[in-house]
Design a protein around this motif. Structure first.
Motif, PDB file in Angstrom:
ATOM      1  N   LEU A  47       0.917  -1.216  -0.182  1.00  0.00           N
ATOM      2  CA  LEU A  47      -0.054  -0.021   0.045  1.00  0.00           C
ATOM      3  C   LEU A  47       0.795   1.223   0.039  1.00  0.00           C
ATOM      4  O   LEU A  47       0.609   2.409  -0.468  1.00  0.00           O
ATOM      5  CB  LEU A  47      -0.971   0.197   1.177  1.00  0.00           C
ATOM      6  CG  LEU A  47      -2.268  -0.800   1.402  1.00  0.00           C
ATOM      7  CD1 LEU A  47      -2.955  -0.851   2.551  1.00  0.00           C
ATOM      8  CD2 LEU A  47      -2.916  -0.517  -0.159  1.00  0.00           C
ATOM      9  N   LYS A  48       1.870   1.285   0.419  1.00  0.00           N
ATOM     10  CA  LYS A  48       2.931   2.238   0.711  1.00  0.00           C
ATOM     11  C   LYS A  48       3.463   2.574  -0.645  1.00  0.00           C
ATOM     12  O   LYS A  48       3.695   3.745  -0.977  1.00  0.00           O
ATOM     13  CB  LYS A  48       3.874   2.182   1.926  1.00  0.00           C
ATOM     14  CG  LYS A  48       3.652   2.143   3.308  1.00  0.00           C
ATOM     15  CD  LYS A  48       4.826   1.904   4.165  1.00  0.00           C
ATOM     16  CE  LYS A  48       4.179   2.005   5.731  1.00  0.00           C
ATOM     17  NZ  LYS A  48       5.321   1.526   6.545  1.00  0.00           N
ATOM     18  N   GLU A  49       3.858   1.443  -1.321  1.00  0.00           N
ATOM     19  CA  GLU A  49       4.339   1.638  -2.735  1.00  0.00           C
ATOM     20  C   GLU A  49       3.191   2.283  -3.648  1.00  0.00           C
ATOM     21  O   GLU A  49       3.535   3.223  -4.320  1.00  0.00           O
ATOM     22  CB  GLU A  49       4.732   0.441  -3.455  1.00  0.00           C
ATOM     23  CG  GLU A  49       5.809  -0.301  -2.644  1.00  0.00           C
ATOM     24  CD  GLU A  49       6.429  -1.627  -3.352  1.00  0.00           C
ATOM     25  OE1 GLU A  49       6.132  -1.584  -4.459  1.00  0.00           O
ATOM     26  OE2 GLU A  49       7.088  -2.482  -2.633  1.00  0.00           O
ATOM     27  N   CYS A  50       1.896   1.991  -3.353  1.00  0.00           N
ATOM     28  CA  CYS A  50       0.793   2.565  -4.132  1.00  0.00           C
ATOM     29  C   CYS A  50       0.659   4.051  -3.951  1.00  0.00           C
ATOM     30  O   CYS A  50       0.501   4.886  -4.907  1.00  0.00           O
ATOM     31  CB  CYS A  50      -0.307   1.912  -3.989  1.00  0.00           C
ATOM     32  SG  CYS A  50      -0.674   0.195  -4.517  1.00  0.00           S
ATOM     33  N   ASP A  51       0.784   4.368  -2.368  1.00  0.00           N
ATOM     34  CA  ASP A  51       0.730   5.652  -2.458  1.00  0.00           C
ATOM     35  C   ASP A  51       2.086   6.638  -2.965  1.00  0.00           C
ATOM     36  O   ASP A  51       1.932   7.683  -3.420  1.00  0.00           O
ATOM     37  CB  ASP A  51       0.864   5.798  -0.842  1.00  0.00           C
ATOM     38  CG  ASP A  51      -0.410   5.262  -0.148  1.00  0.00           C
ATOM     39  OD1 ASP A  51      -1.344   5.130  -0.739  1.00  0.00           O
ATOM     40  OD2 ASP A  51      -0.339   5.106   1.290  1.00  0.00           O
ATOM     41  N   GLY A  52       3.117   6.030  -3.107  1.00  0.00           N
ATOM     42  CA  GLY A  52       4.246   6.638  -3.724  1.00  0.00           C
ATOM     43  C   GLY A  52       4.012   6.914  -5.274  1.00  0.00           C
ATOM     44  O   GLY A  52       4.404   8.023  -5.851  1.00  0.00           O
TER      45      GLY A  52
ATOM     46  N   ARG B 147      -5.562  -0.040  -5.065  1.00  0.00           N
ATOM     47  CA  ARG B 147      -5.458   0.097  -3.353  1.00  0.00           C
ATOM     48  C   ARG B 147      -6.544   0.176  -2.799  1.00  0.00           C
ATOM     49  O   ARG B 147      -6.628  -0.207  -1.466  1.00  0.00           O
ATOM     50  CB  ARG B 147      -4.747   1.434  -3.594  1.00  0.00           C
ATOM     51  CG  ARG B 147      -4.247   1.898  -2.336  1.00  0.00           C
ATOM     52  CD  ARG B 147      -3.929   3.706  -2.235  1.00  0.00           C
ATOM     53  NE  ARG B 147      -3.480   3.810  -1.004  1.00  0.00           N
ATOM     54  CZ  ARG B 147      -4.032   4.081   0.396  1.00  0.00           C
ATOM     55  NH1 ARG B 147      -5.557   3.685   0.058  1.00  0.00           N
ATOM     56  NH2 ARG B 147      -3.519   4.278   1.194  1.00  0.00           N
ATOM     57  N   ASP B 148      -7.642   0.600  -3.285  1.00  0.00           N
ATOM     58  CA  ASP B 148      -9.021   0.706  -2.600  1.00  0.00           C
ATOM     59  C   ASP B 148      -9.373  -0.694  -2.188  1.00  0.00           C
ATOM     60  O   ASP B 148      -9.838  -1.078  -1.116  1.00  0.00           O
ATOM     61  CB  ASP B 148      -9.937   1.359  -3.367  1.00  0.00           C
ATOM     62  CG  ASP B 148      -9.512   2.873  -3.589  1.00  0.00           C
ATOM     63  OD1 ASP B 148      -8.792   3.345  -2.816  1.00  0.00           O
ATOM     64  OD2 ASP B 148     -10.113   3.475  -4.319  1.00  0.00           O
ATOM     65  N   ALA B 149      -9.206  -1.704  -3.198  1.00  0.00           N
ATOM     66  CA  ALA B 149      -9.646  -3.098  -2.777  1.00  0.00           C
ATOM     67  C   ALA B 149      -8.691  -3.773  -1.682  1.00  0.00           C
ATOM     68  O   ALA B 149      -9.230  -4.363  -0.748  1.00  0.00           O
ATOM     69  CB  ALA B 149      -9.768  -4.023  -4.113  1.00  0.00           C
ATOM     70  N   ALA B 150      -7.375  -3.360  -1.954  1.00  0.00           N
ATOM     71  CA  ALA B 150      -6.572  -3.939  -0.816  1.00  0.00           C
ATOM     72  C   ALA B 150      -6.905  -3.323   0.547  1.00  0.00           C
ATOM     73  O   ALA B 150      -6.823  -4.153   1.559  1.00  0.00           O
ATOM     74  CB  ALA B 150      -5.184  -3.604  -1.172  1.00  0.00           C
ATOM     75  N   GLU B 151      -7.375  -1.992   0.743  1.00  0.00           N
ATOM     76  CA  GLU B 151      -7.590  -1.376   2.040  1.00  0.00           C
ATOM     77  C   GLU B 151      -8.645  -1.890   2.516  1.00  0.00           C
ATOM     78  O   GLU B 151      -9.040  -2.424   3.715  1.00  0.00           O
ATOM     79  CB  GLU B 151      -7.666  -0.026   1.795  1.00  0.00           C
ATOM     80  CG  GLU B 151      -7.628   0.853   2.976  1.00  0.00           C
ATOM     81  CD  GLU B 151      -7.654   2.212   2.488  1.00  0.00           C
ATOM     82  OE1 GLU B 151      -7.345   3.026   3.661  1.00  0.00           O
ATOM     83  OE2 GLU B 151      -7.958   2.663   1.643  1.00  0.00           O
ATOM     84  N   ARG B 152      -9.702  -2.238   1.689  1.00  0.00           N
ATOM     85  CA  ARG B 152     -11.145  -3.091   2.203  1.00  0.00           C
ATOM     86  C   ARG B 152     -10.889  -4.364   2.716  1.00  0.00           C
ATOM     87  O   ARG B 152     -11.259  -4.916   3.719  1.00  0.00           O
ATOM     88  CB  ARG B 152     -12.017  -2.882   1.196  1.00  0.00           C
ATOM     89  CG  ARG B 152     -12.846  -1.650   0.900  1.00  0.00           C
ATOM     90  CD  ARG B 152     -13.852  -1.712  -0.119  1.00  0.00           C
ATOM     91  NE  ARG B 152     -13.669  -2.426  -1.450  1.00  0.00           N
ATOM     92  CZ  ARG B 152     -13.511  -1.735  -2.583  1.00  0.00           C
ATOM     93  NH1 ARG B 152     -13.178  -0.752  -2.468  1.00  0.00           N
ATOM     94  NH2 ARG B 152     -12.922  -2.380  -3.472  1.00  0.00           N
ATOM     95  N   TRP B 153      -9.884  -5.097   2.000  1.00  0.00           N
ATOM     96  CA  TRP B 153      -9.542  -6.463   2.327  1.00  0.00           C
ATOM     97  C   TRP B 153      -8.807  -6.518   3.781  1.00  0.00           C
ATOM     98  O   TRP B 153      -9.017  -7.075   4.349  1.00  0.00           O
ATOM     99  CB  TRP B 153      -8.652  -7.134   1.333  1.00  0.00           C
ATOM    100  CG  TRP B 153      -8.348  -8.457   1.639  1.00  0.00           C
ATOM    101  CD1 TRP B 153      -8.796  -9.582   1.620  1.00  0.00           C
ATOM    102  CD2 TRP B 153      -6.780  -8.810   2.331  1.00  0.00           C
ATOM    103  NE1 TRP B 153      -8.280 -10.653   1.998  1.00  0.00           N
ATOM    104  CE2 TRP B 153      -6.866 -10.180   2.299  1.00  0.00           C
ATOM    105  CE3 TRP B 153      -5.613  -8.123   2.585  1.00  0.00           C
ATOM    106  CZ2 TRP B 153      -5.908 -10.748   2.946  1.00  0.00           C
ATOM    107  CZ3 TRP B 153      -4.619  -8.835   3.031  1.00  0.00           C
ATOM    108  CH2 TRP B 153      -4.620  -9.899   3.061  1.00  0.00           C
ATOM    109  N   LEU B 154      -7.914  -5.378   4.080  1.00  0.00           N
ATOM    110  CA  LEU B 154      -7.045  -5.252   5.127  1.00  0.00           C
ATOM    111  C   LEU B 154      -8.166  -4.827   6.443  1.00  0.00           C
ATOM    112  O   LEU B 154      -7.942  -5.423   7.513  1.00  0.00           O
ATOM    113  CB  LEU B 154      -6.019  -4.142   5.163  1.00  0.00           C
ATOM    114  CG  LEU B 154      -4.815  -4.565   4.483  1.00  0.00           C
ATOM    115  CD1 LEU B 154      -4.103  -3.271   4.282  1.00  0.00           C
ATOM    116  CD2 LEU B 154      -4.129  -5.759   4.984  1.00  0.00           C
ATOM    117  N   ALA B 155      -9.125  -4.252   5.846  1.00  0.00           N
ATOM    118  CA  ALA B 155     -10.183  -3.847   7.200  1.00  0.00           C
ATOM    119  C   ALA B 155     -10.899  -4.959   7.408  1.00  0.00           C
ATOM    120  O   ALA B 155     -11.478  -5.084   8.730  1.00  0.00           O
ATOM    121  CB  ALA B 155     -11.214  -2.569   6.630  1.00  0.00           C
TER     122      ALA B 155
END
Length: 482
Positions: A254-259, A275-283
């Motif tokens: 996710l940090k690489e995506c933010d970069g 990135r949005d899909a990965a953030e939902r998965w982490l939640a």
């Protein structure tokens, strides 16, 4: 106008014997008497008489402009008076007096109490172009520049210039349109309620004098970003971390995506979606949400597939429209990427016959662009303008125009590719023919052919060698002449 050569000045003096010449106040002069100076080693010119006691008390002459154009406003004034007399119009012509602007900067022609024409002889007094009704009553000197915005609003602009004709100056009136500037004599023009009328106004084009650029600059954000190998590897690593339930690895990704999202050049939308899909998965992983059963997950996947299949034709039509737009703007790399997406979609939903023809035509244009480059850089204007354009049906000698829905056609600078392609192919054939090796030009070929004819120097017969090593030059020249 005084001749510059000595022999011409002699004829000038004989022709105007008994006349006097004075330093004109309308030219910024002092009004004192002049004499002619004859030289054989430099240019002949007018000069003031020797100062008398009365002249010493007067201020020196302040005239600075001494070239042939310094009296053009007087020639224009005389031409305007002749025009009024020829048309039998009651009016007067006046030149502006010296002041903030030089004398004669404006020449105004009046008909009664109204100003029928205002002639600007220089840029000292700028014309009033904001009033469109008065703009057609304005005439500017040929060297006075006009800003592009004004030329884009007006259908035509009247110009004036003077040319040397013996010891006088000849006045010409021109009309500048989108086709260029046409020049006429004052006797060919007339005055009407709308101002000056020239023969060029009989076939006045609809376009303004200067047209805006035909290709607007596309914003970088509107162009579809490409998925680079770096982004492709990142997306693959994110999918692997999700399948293997690697929470720590996903957070690092996710940090690489933010970069990538923080760069000046925006990445493709796939990075934001991943990135949005990965953030939902982490939640979901952090909250301990229980996954749905396999039956529910399978049903949701099938519903998603049905929804995607339903909207696939509309998405493909949008992609085909984007391909045409990219080709018209000569973004061949974007067109190539969109064609790959359409080909991938055709695996689930076959293309129709019309769509296949459109895709094949687009591929042919992309391939031709890759082989030939930008055709406008390879063909001179004088070569393609005499040809007929098969795209916009422009006749020989006419410019190419692109159709605009609901608007006037826009000029396409450089012509359409279909108009230029035959010329490029012809040039390539000529270049290949010029570089191709030609037979019979080597030394061995000349020697062999020379031995087959008699020698005019040593009289050796055909097939016999010359009395000198090799062949005589006269024998070789006979072969070259043949």
């Amino acid at each position: 106008m005084l001749p510059l050569e000595a022999i011409e000045l002699d004829a000038f003096r004989q022709r105007y014997a008994g006349h006097t010449f004075w330093c004109g106040t309308w030219l910024g002069g002092c009004g004192r008497q002049l004499t002619t100076k004859l030289y054989v080693d430099r240019v002949c010119h007018f000069a003031h008489h020797a100062d008398t006691e009365a002249d010493v008390k007067r201020a020196p002459c302040s005239r600075r402009a001494r070239d042939v154009t310094s009296a053009d406003h007087l020639y224009v004034k005389a031409a305007a008076e002749r025009l009024l007399a020829a048309r039998r119009l009651a009016g007067e012509v006046a030149c502006s007096e010296p002041g903030a602007a030089p004398a004669g900067s404006l020449v105004q022609l009046r008909l009664g109490d109204d100003i029928a024409l205002t002639i600007h002889m220089n840029g000292a007094v700028p014309p009033d172009w904001d009033n469109l009704q008065a703009a057609h009553r304005v005439v500017v000197e040929a060297g006075v520049p006009i800003d592009r915005r004004t030329l884009e609003r007006l259908s035509h602009v009247h110009r004036i210039r003077c040319e040397s004709d013996g010891t006088s100056r000849r006045v010409l009136i021109g009309t500048q349109t989108s086709r260029g500037t046409e020049w006429f004599g004052p006797e060919e023009c007339t005055l009407g309620p709308a101002g000056l009328i020239t023969p060029a106004l009989k076939h006045l084009p609809d376009q303004p004098v200067a047209r805006p650029p035909t290709r607007p600059h596309a914003q970088p954000a509107e162009q579809p970003a490409r998925i680079t190998p770096e982004i492709r590897r990142l997306l693959l690593r994110m999918a692997t971390a999700r399948v293997s339930r690697d929470v720590l690895g996903m957070r690092a990704l996710l940090k690489e995506c933010d970069g990538l999202l923080g760069r000046r050049t925006p990445p493709p939308p796939a990075v934001r979606e991943a990135r949005d899909a990965a953030e939902r998965w982490l939640a979901e992983q952090d909250g301990g949400i229980i996954r749905k059963t396999d039956t529910e997950a399978t049903a949701r996947a099938r519903e998603k597939d049905r929804s995607g299949a339903k909207h696939a034709p509309a998405r493909r039509r949008r992609h085909l429209a984007d391909v045409e737009l990219a080709l018209s703007q000569e973004r061949f790399g974007d067109a190539r990427a969109l064609l790959r997406v359409i080909t991938a979609m055709s695996a689930d939903l076959p293309l129709s016959r019309a769509e296949k023809d459109q895709v094949q035509a687009a591929r042919a244009r992309v391939k031709a662009a890759g082989e030939l480059g930008l055709l406008q850089d390879q063909v001179a204007r004088k070569k393609w303008l005499p040809r007929r354009c098969p795209t916009c049906k422009a006749l020989p000698g006419q410019e190419c125009y692109d159709k605009v829905p609901g608007g006037q056609p826009l000029r396409r600078f450089g012509g359409h590719d279909e108009r230029l392609l035959p010329i490029v192919r012809q040039q390539n054939r000529k270049a290949a023919k010029a570089t191709a090796p030609r037979g019979g030009t080597t030394t061995a070929d000349l020697a062999r052919r020379a031995s087959q004819i008699p020698c005019p120097t040593c009289k050796a017969g055909a097939g016999e060698p010359c009395t000198v090593p090799g062949s005589h030059p006269s024998r070789v020249r006979r072969v070259q002449v043949r």
